[in-house]
Design an enzyme around this catalytic site. Sequence first.
Site, PDB file in Angstrom:
ATOM      1  N   ASP A 227      -4.364  -5.110 -15.693  1.00 27.95           N
ATOM      2  CA  ASP A 227      -4.962  -3.847 -15.272  1.00 27.95           C
ATOM      3  C   ASP A 227      -4.255  -2.736 -16.041  1.00 27.95           C
ATOM      4  O   ASP A 227      -3.231  -2.205 -15.620  1.00 27.95           O
ATOM      5  CB  ASP A 227      -4.779  -3.667 -13.765  1.00 27.95           C
ATOM      6  N   GLU A 320       5.483  -0.644  -7.443  1.00 29.23           N
ATOM      7  CA  GLU A 320       4.018  -0.672  -7.421  1.00 29.23           C
ATOM      8  C   GLU A 320       3.652  -1.341  -6.116  1.00 29.23           C
ATOM      9  O   GLU A 320       3.531  -2.561  -6.036  1.00 29.23           O
ATOM     10  CB  GLU A 320       3.482  -1.434  -8.638  1.00 29.23           C
ATOM     11  N   GLU A 329      -1.578  -4.439   3.092  1.00 32.93           N
ATOM     12  CA  GLU A 329      -0.370  -5.220   2.821  1.00 32.93           C
ATOM     13  C   GLU A 329       0.891  -4.564   3.403  1.00 32.93           C
ATOM     14  O   GLU A 329       1.920  -5.222   3.538  1.00 32.93           O
ATOM     15  CB  GLU A 329      -0.129  -5.487   1.329  1.00 32.93           C
ATOM     16  N   HIS A 486      -7.959  -3.242 -10.753  1.00 28.96           N
ATOM     17  CA  HIS A 486      -8.029  -4.441  -9.915  1.00 28.96           C
ATOM     18  C   HIS A 486      -8.125  -4.079  -8.430  1.00 28.96           C
ATOM     19  O   HIS A 486      -8.495  -4.912  -7.602  1.00 28.96           O
ATOM     20  CB  HIS A 486      -6.822  -5.355 -10.158  1.00 28.96           C
TER      21      HIS A 486
END
Length: 544
Positions: A227, A320, A329, A486
Amino acid sequence: MAAQSLANHDPDDLSDTSSVSDILDTRNDEGWEDVEQDEESITVVSLFKDQTFPSAKEMLNNCRDNHGFDIWKLRQEFDLDFLGLIRLVNYVRSSVKAGNTRPDVSSKLLFEDEQYLKPVLEDDALLFSLDDVFEDSASGAAPTTEVEQLREELTSLQSQFTAYREQVQSALLNRLDDSPATPASSSKAPAAQSTNQSSKQEASDNIEAGYFESYSYNAIHESMIKDTIRTDAYRDFIYDHKELFKDKVVLDVGCGTGILSMFCAKAGAKSVIAVDNSAIIDKARENVFRNGLQDKVRCLRGKIEEVQMPVPKVDIIVSEWMGYGLLYESMFDSVIYARDRYLADDGLMVPSYAALRIAPLADSDLKASHIDFWRDVYGFDMTAMLEKANEEALVRVVDEKELAAESVAFLELDLHTTQVGDLVFTKPFNLKWKEGFKSLEGFVAWFDIIFGTSKSQNIKPGTTAKEAKSQGLTAFSTGPHSQATHWQQVIFLIENSQDELTAGDEVNGEVTYVKKDGKERSLDIEISWAKGQEKAQKQLWVLD
């Protein structure tokens, strides 16, 4: 019909033996064995014009030579299987049909939607001829290597593991939820309660272990590194601001393959501490060694909340951490912990600003492809699949032409000051309907990321990634107006489309993010909305 009659013939019934014998008698068939079937001719319609060709290869050669569309090159570049080629063809046909004669084929993400399995052109001869187009490579001209076979097997195993992991998690949670409560009057109640809590903790631990285990495979890291919008932004910020990293101590939270850690080391950092709780840390350590950076980068395995850090404070935290819809998440919780525990008072968060944006989805084919699709699947009614279809938040790439209003930011985070409590919220939004759109079919959400150069740098509320770039800042967007990432976008389809909207109408509402009970890395997202002062509607989606 003859075959059916023979199949249903009763062997004990001798009354029709003569008719059966006649059918099977080949004595009068002389000469027929030399008659060959006429070869059926086909007509293949061009992907870009109404022009037709006698074969798929001729048509695709024309597309390559005259329109710059090389399906052979794209197949190799994106490693497309048969279904991938089907999606690609239908994506191009739908784009051209919509008036875009130069469809964007720069990313596989653009045509991964299941809607592109449905033919755009009725009886499309190209779809039935794809095997012939690539028969050379299938028959030996470009044989599949042993490595490619192993890669395919690994991908299959990873997919099976993911499905298995999700089934185990679901079974554990369902089992716990269905456990009968022990009466409070029972003398065993405290022990039973303790056991139940212990079981829930064990289930939670298993889910957590599964989460980190999923990051031990190459595929997920490959998709992130490829990406380029994401990876280039980190690289560019680090390399363009080497003065910020020179002789500094950097902490990389959730380092994965170690790519960001190595960027920081190359930019002049004195020391980089790379932390990850999955087995990928072993690969990161090897990557660091192979690039001769082992004297600068130290890899530690474990949760940032639990590892033994070699230094009391760091100058920069790079991570990230973003998931689908930004907060899926819940990795940002760990980044906040690292910031509060280890970042120096004047330290820098990289990146430093994030914003969630929302826009209305209108007059889109997405609902038809995702919902109505099940009403006729190869001639079968499969509407049983629709039971909870409207409860699922979709991760897809949306055409910006389907947004019926300018997006607005409903959550803005200064990464230097945001607290964990800020990540569970209800935030308002106000959208102004554009001209040319009729039916509200849902909402689309995405996030923008901005890299600031200091803790005190002021970023004006509502600033988009595009505006930040115009101000000389490093930034990127995951929205429909930008190149696909992505992360794609998160789509919330509403059950009943709302008509009667005209240019200038205001759509007011609220977005609520809540961590899913028992699966804290997943999200329950509720959106309420209303036209002007009308009564609000609301719907709940799961991002899982």
